[in-house]
Design a protein around this motif. Sequence first.
Motif, PDB file in Angstrom:
ATOM      1  N   GLY A  29       0.915  -1.179  -0.008  1.00 35.40           N
ATOM      2  CA  GLY A  29       0.027  -0.040   0.005  1.00 35.40           C
ATOM      3  C   GLY A  29       0.881   1.364  -0.038  1.00 35.40           C
ATOM      4  O   GLY A  29       1.868   1.069   0.521  1.00 35.40           O
ATOM      5  N   PHE A  30       0.392   2.420  -0.526  1.00 36.48           N
ATOM      6  CA  PHE A  30       1.309   3.358  -0.851  1.00 36.48           C
ATOM      7  C   PHE A  30       0.232   4.649  -0.350  1.00 36.48           C
ATOM      8  O   PHE A  30      -0.954   4.680  -0.658  1.00 36.48           O
ATOM      9  N   ILE A  31       1.042   5.468   0.564  1.00 36.51           N
ATOM     10  CA  ILE A  31       0.252   6.644   0.967  1.00 36.51           C
ATOM     11  C   ILE A  31       0.771   8.047   0.881  1.00 36.51           C
ATOM     12  O   ILE A  31       2.037   7.970   1.012  1.00 36.51           O
ATOM     13  N   THR A  32       0.272   8.918   0.362  1.00 39.65           N
ATOM     14  CA  THR A  32       0.778  10.410   0.002  1.00 39.65           C
ATOM     15  C   THR A  32       0.277  11.072   1.218  1.00 39.65           C
ATOM     16  O   THR A  32      -1.003  11.511   1.251  1.00 39.65           O
ATOM     17  N   MET A  33       0.968  11.482   2.251  1.00 39.66           N
ATOM     18  CA  MET A  33       0.403  12.382   3.412  1.00 39.66           C
ATOM     19  C   MET A  33       1.517  13.447   3.472  1.00 39.66           C
ATOM     20  O   MET A  33       2.338  13.558   3.270  1.00 39.66           O
ATOM     21  N   GLU A  34       0.826  14.402   4.597  1.00 41.98           N
ATOM     22  CA  GLU A  34       1.741  15.626   4.780  1.00 41.98           C
ATOM     23  C   GLU A  34       2.638  15.200   5.896  1.00 41.98           C
ATOM     24  O   GLU A  34       2.724  14.032   6.560  1.00 41.98           O
ATOM     25  N   LEU A  35       3.862  15.789   5.848  1.00 37.20           N
ATOM     26  CA  LEU A  35       4.872  15.662   6.762  1.00 37.20           C
ATOM     27  C   LEU A  35       4.727  16.194   8.321  1.00 37.20           C
ATOM     28  O   LEU A  35       3.997  17.505   8.354  1.00 37.20           O
ATOM     29  N   GLY A  36       4.417  15.340   9.269  1.00 36.30           N
ATOM     30  CA  GLY A  36       4.149  15.864  10.621  1.00 36.30           C
ATOM     31  C   GLY A  36       5.112  16.819  11.217  1.00 36.30           C
ATOM     32  O   GLY A  36       6.185  16.701  10.526  1.00 36.30           O
ATOM     33  N   GLN A  37       4.691  17.560  12.169  1.00 38.01           N
ATOM     34  CA  GLN A  37       5.513  18.656  12.572  1.00 38.01           C
ATOM     35  C   GLN A  37       6.678  17.893  13.498  1.00 38.01           C
ATOM     36  O   GLN A  37       7.704  18.260  13.898  1.00 38.01           O
ATOM     37  N   GLN A  38       6.121  16.840  14.236  1.00 38.34           N
ATOM     38  CA  GLN A  38       7.075  16.116  15.077  1.00 38.34           C
ATOM     39  C   GLN A  38       6.869  14.654  15.260  1.00 38.34           C
ATOM     40  O   GLN A  38       5.927  14.051  14.791  1.00 38.34           O
ATOM     41  N   ASN A  39       7.988  13.865  15.403  1.00 37.07           N
ATOM     42  CA  ASN A  39       7.955  12.439  15.368  1.00 37.07           C
ATOM     43  C   ASN A  39       8.094  12.121  16.995  1.00 37.07           C
ATOM     44  O   ASN A  39       9.348  12.518  17.489  1.00 37.07           O
ATOM     45  N   LEU A  40       7.010  11.577  17.189  1.00 36.66           N
ATOM     46  CA  LEU A  40       7.119  11.196  18.768  1.00 36.66           C
ATOM     47  C   LEU A  40       8.243  10.183  19.244  1.00 36.66           C
ATOM     48  O   LEU A  40       8.703  10.551  20.308  1.00 36.66           O
ATOM     49  N   GLU A  41       8.560   9.447  18.419  1.00 34.27           N
ATOM     50  CA  GLU A  41       9.782   8.606  18.892  1.00 34.27           C
ATOM     51  C   GLU A  41      10.946   9.353  19.070  1.00 34.27           C
ATOM     52  O   GLU A  41      11.819   9.229  19.803  1.00 34.27           O
ATOM     53  N   ASP A  42      11.397  10.101  18.021  1.00 32.28           N
ATOM     54  CA  ASP A  42      12.471  11.060  18.057  1.00 32.28           C
ATOM     55  C   ASP A  42      12.497  12.060  19.320  1.00 32.28           C
ATOM     56  O   ASP A  42      13.520  12.369  20.098  1.00 32.28           O
ATOM     57  N   PHE A  43      11.305  12.563  19.572  1.00 33.74           N
ATOM     58  CA  PHE A  43      10.954  13.569  20.624  1.00 33.74           C
ATOM     59  C   PHE A  43      11.397  12.700  22.001  1.00 33.74           C
ATOM     60  O   PHE A  43      11.953  13.321  22.857  1.00 33.74           O
ATOM     61  N   LEU A  44      10.723  11.451  22.300  1.00 39.43           N
ATOM     62  CA  LEU A  44      11.181  10.743  23.471  1.00 39.43           C
ATOM     63  C   LEU A  44      12.532  10.306  23.712  1.00 39.43           C
ATOM     64  O   LEU A  44      13.046   9.997  24.668  1.00 39.43           O
TER      65      LEU A  44
END
Length: 69
Positions: A29-44
């Motif tokens: 499956g392929f999804i085109t989506m916006e780039l989120g403002q933050q990545n929770l894993e990176d933040f934590l």
Amino acid sequence: VAMSKRLRETSNHIIKMYSFDFDGEKGLGFITMELGQQNLEDFLSRGRPSPQQRKMIWRQLVDIAVTLH
């Protein structure tokens, strides 16, 4: 994609999806989506969040869960 558009009307914590496609031969499956403002894993991974940051994250997660329900 249509469901994500309806969900975004309820919560601004739902990421915007633009398009979806499925390759039946490859089973991908392929999804085109916006780039989120933050990545929770990176933040934590930067260390323990402050109480205010934890509260913000929980509010967003609860808002998403309520929206999905």
